[in-house]
Motif scaffolding. Sequence first.
Motif, PDB file in Angstrom:
ATOM      1  N   ALA A  78       0.845  -1.418   0.119  1.00  0.00           N
ATOM      2  CA  ALA A  78      -0.070   0.258   0.099  1.00  0.00           C
ATOM      3  C   ALA A  78       0.720   1.009   0.015  1.00  0.00           C
ATOM      4  N   THR A  79       2.148   1.612   1.077  1.00  0.00           N
ATOM      5  CA  THR A  79       2.667   3.088   0.144  1.00  0.00           C
ATOM      6  C   THR A  79       3.729   2.769  -0.025  1.00  0.00           C
ATOM      7  N   MET A  80       5.051   2.436   0.243  1.00  0.00           N
ATOM      8  CA  MET A  80       6.071   3.277  -0.298  1.00  0.00           C
ATOM      9  C   MET A  80       7.143   2.404  -1.683  1.00  0.00           C
ATOM     10  N   VAL A  81       6.749   1.562  -1.962  1.00  0.00           N
ATOM     11  CA  VAL A  81       7.221   0.594  -3.145  1.00  0.00           C
ATOM     12  C   VAL A  81       5.616   1.118  -4.660  1.00  0.00           C
ATOM     13  N   THR A  82       5.235   1.673  -4.213  1.00  0.00           N
ATOM     14  CA  THR A  82       3.891   2.292  -5.300  1.00  0.00           C
ATOM     15  C   THR A  82       4.435   3.323  -5.594  1.00  0.00           C
ATOM     16  N   ALA A  83       5.050   4.198  -4.938  1.00  0.00           N
ATOM     17  CA  ALA A  83       5.393   5.455  -4.707  1.00  0.00           C
ATOM     18  C   ALA A  83       6.096   5.789  -6.330  1.00  0.00           C
ATOM     19  N   GLY A  84       6.367   4.830  -7.128  1.00  0.00           N
ATOM     20  CA  GLY A  84       7.614   5.528  -7.832  1.00  0.00           C
ATOM     21  C   GLY A  84       6.258   4.819  -9.782  1.00  0.00           C
ATOM     22  N   VAL A  85       5.779   3.794  -8.689  1.00  0.00           N
ATOM     23  CA  VAL A  85       4.305   3.795 -10.235  1.00  0.00           C
ATOM     24  C   VAL A  85       3.256   4.966 -10.315  1.00  0.00           C
ATOM     25  N   TYR A  86       2.802   5.372  -8.845  1.00  0.00           N
ATOM     26  CA  TYR A  86       2.210   7.223  -8.798  1.00  0.00           C
ATOM     27  C   TYR A  86       2.786   8.348  -9.585  1.00  0.00           C
ATOM     28  N   LEU A  87       4.086   8.407  -8.994  1.00  0.00           N
ATOM     29  CA  LEU A  87       5.155   9.479  -9.693  1.00  0.00           C
ATOM     30  C   LEU A  87       4.649   9.181 -11.120  1.00  0.00           C
ATOM     31  N   ILE A  88       5.162   8.381 -11.811  1.00  0.00           N
ATOM     32  CA  ILE A  88       5.720   8.435 -13.447  1.00  0.00           C
ATOM     33  C   ILE A  88       3.607   8.112 -13.753  1.00  0.00           C
ATOM     34  N   ALA A  89       2.683   7.929 -13.135  1.00  0.00           N
ATOM     35  CA  ALA A  89       1.492   7.817 -13.941  1.00  0.00           C
ATOM     36  C   ALA A  89       1.159   9.125 -13.878  1.00  0.00           C
ATOM     37  N   ARG A  90       1.501  10.316 -12.278  1.00  0.00           N
ATOM     38  CA  ARG A  90       1.011  11.896 -11.805  1.00  0.00           C
ATOM     39  C   ARG A  90       1.582  11.899 -13.541  1.00  0.00           C
ATOM     40  N   MET A  91       2.550  11.406 -13.655  1.00  0.00           N
ATOM     41  CA  MET A  91       3.492  12.638 -15.041  1.00  0.00           C
ATOM     42  C   MET A  91       3.447  12.218 -15.751  1.00  0.00           C
ATOM     43  N   HIS A  92       2.449  11.725 -15.889  1.00  0.00           N
ATOM     44  CA  HIS A  92       2.810  11.671 -17.587  1.00  0.00           C
ATOM     45  C   HIS A  92       2.609  11.901 -18.853  1.00  0.00           C
ATOM     46  N   THR A  93       2.220  13.454 -18.824  1.00  0.00           N
ATOM     47  CA  THR A  93       2.555  13.898 -19.617  1.00  0.00           C
ATOM     48  C   THR A  93       4.231  14.154 -20.016  1.00  0.00           C
ATOM     49  N   ILE A  94       5.194  14.212 -18.994  1.00  0.00           N
ATOM     50  CA  ILE A  94       6.217  14.590 -19.435  1.00  0.00           C
ATOM     51  C   ILE A  94       6.862  13.190 -19.972  1.00  0.00           C
ATOM     52  N   PHE A  95       6.519  12.080 -19.466  1.00  0.00           N
ATOM     53  CA  PHE A  95       6.760  10.898 -20.209  1.00  0.00           C
ATOM     54  C   PHE A  95       6.717  10.674 -21.662  1.00  0.00           C
ATOM     55  N   LEU A  96       5.190  11.150 -22.145  1.00  0.00           N
ATOM     56  CA  LEU A  96       4.757  10.472 -23.208  1.00  0.00           C
ATOM     57  C   LEU A  96       5.410  11.891 -24.518  1.00  0.00           C
ATOM     58  N   LEU A  97       6.064  13.008 -23.707  1.00  0.00           N
ATOM     59  CA  LEU A  97       6.778  13.564 -24.454  1.00  0.00           C
ATOM     60  C   LEU A  97       8.648  13.254 -24.950  1.00  0.00           C
ATOM     61  N   SER A  98       9.298  12.545 -24.036  1.00  0.00           N
ATOM     62  CA  SER A  98      10.007  11.924 -24.182  1.00  0.00           C
ATOM     63  C   SER A  98       9.729  10.060 -25.000  1.00  0.00           C
ATOM     64  N   PRO A  99       9.884   9.696 -25.533  1.00  0.00           N
ATOM     65  CA  PRO A  99       9.805   8.455 -26.623  1.00  0.00           C
ATOM     66  C   PRO A  99      10.856   7.650 -26.061  1.00  0.00           C
TER      67      PRO A  99
END
Length: 629
Positions: free
Chosen positions: A259-280
């Motif tokens: 429920a906590t720590m190890v899923t923080a990275g998944v949340y960060l990438i999903a939350r900042m998805h626009t940044i990642f979509l701009l970088s193939p």
Amino acid sequence: MQQYLFLIPVLPLAGFLLLALAGKTMSKRAIAFTGTGSVCVAALIAILLCTDYLSGNSGNAVYIQSLWQWFQTAELAVGLTLRVDALSLVFIFIITFVGALIHVFASAYMRADRDYARFFACMNLFVASMLVLVMADNLVLLYLGWEGVGMCSYLLIGFWYETAANCRAANKAFIITRIGDTALIIGIFLLFRELGSLQIPAILDQAPQRFSSGSGAITTIALLLLAGGMGKSAQVPLQTWLPDAMAGPTPVSALIHAATMVTAGVYLIARMHTIFLLSPLAMTVTAAIGSITLIVAGCSAMVQTDIKRILAYSTISQIGYMFLALGVGAWSAAIFHFFTHAFFKALLFLAAGVVIEYLHHEQDIFRMGGLKKQLPLVYYCFLAGAGSLAAVPLISAGFYSKDAILWYAYSAAGGNAIFWIAGLVGAFITAFYSARLVVVVFWGDRKTPVGSPPGRTMTIPLVILAFLSITAGFIEWPHNLLNVHLFSEWLGTVLPATSLRGGHPPEFILQIVAVVITLSGICTGYYLYFRNTAVLAQWKSSRFPAAAREFFFSGWKFDALYNHLVVRPFLFLTGINKRDVFDRLSDGIVTFSKQFNRSLSFSQNGSLRWYVAGVLIGILFIITIQLIL
């Protein structure tokens, strides 16, 4: 419900403060009521919030509550503002609901511990920090929660600090995750330099206008954010801390992994998805890291003998699936796997805790066995969790989320056959070690004396999690089986839909292949560890299989590699630097102080004549000075 947002993180935080300040004066009943009750009430508010959100009473897709202005400089204003949308709500629900079940379980599991109050204080702060992370409106507040969960993991992994190995495990988790944290804060600095804002909505809106697709600046930022997520989510090559984190109490392992720590990275990438979509490039790297991780960790899980380390490597592997989905652009599929994984992984850890407690703290699976008849309820709950982990077709929640990832790993715009094959290999390995766990732990003959069976406080959370481990997947079916897509529709207001590439096979064909692979893994585990154990004995006596097992057992020698490349050179350099000019300057000050002290001590020898002579010398000196002047 918008006006009550602040209560969700504040209640666990208040529980932490009360237990930290007054826990030593409270009874264990009051401690359990405070620690567990604060998270349970937060979970109730989260459920009501989800209900209100689903009913559409809010009139919009976002809840925002601004509490106060934190600080303001010439160009940067940061407030304590909570922002909740569909993505946040998924994480809030899992953190509070699963966290509440873990707290209820821990209230009985940890009752004999002398540091009962300290345990629940740290657990409450852990939950509060993770809630701040997922509810933050800006990256500064997100980073505050990010570092909060890192600090709490250090405190909880090293909870039994009297044992040196536990302290080393806590230090290891703290140091390795700092690598990712440093990359994340640099990425945040670059975002502020480029966009002049750290508000998450502003960043997601302005980034497509400021950056061109594939530019060096946006790729650098995305890779730095990815590195931050890799550290917290224990992805290769920053995964070595998580297996050692099993030094903490079992409820801590469940909370960290589910429920906590190890899923923080998944949340960060999903939350900042626009940044990642701009970088193939960053998207491809994310998928590649997830693919490598799910195989590396899965192979290690196959050969571990400690039940908690098996589940730890399993967590690394399953988060690898989430990173794979994020990398190919299957955003909803990644979060859906997080959703189902939280239930069955929490269940497996808590059930493992019951088994460990029942067998007088025995954690070696090959010293277990024969528990199917003695702990039937725990067995069937564990079976539900293991079946969901293995993705048993149609009757487990894990099947529905993993099937979506495998489908998109091939058919999504960022997918390809290599990612799909990696996912299939991981599916076989996962099914294999899941069957191995069930067979070795619960079947066969009993090998260890048993204690008293668990009470209802420990079994009720297991039953609830077992039910959800089976049924939670029914809200999102494969496209070709049933037109039920409640979860992806829920996230559709926040995350972009997954685009498909042309030329992929029909979904049904890929599903059949995945089902065959999964069932083959289950049958292989059953055959080798129950029907024909002589094959394993023969393999262990052979040179190459024994060497491969040792390699996987050691975690692919990552710790040894880092010891040679980083730890030993660092200690060598610090040894050289130990006697530098600054150290010599400090030593000189110390030496001078000691000599001066000895001189003064010499005059204090207890002789009255020396004291009178000293006074006379002082008077003569003063008179002489006056005559001269």
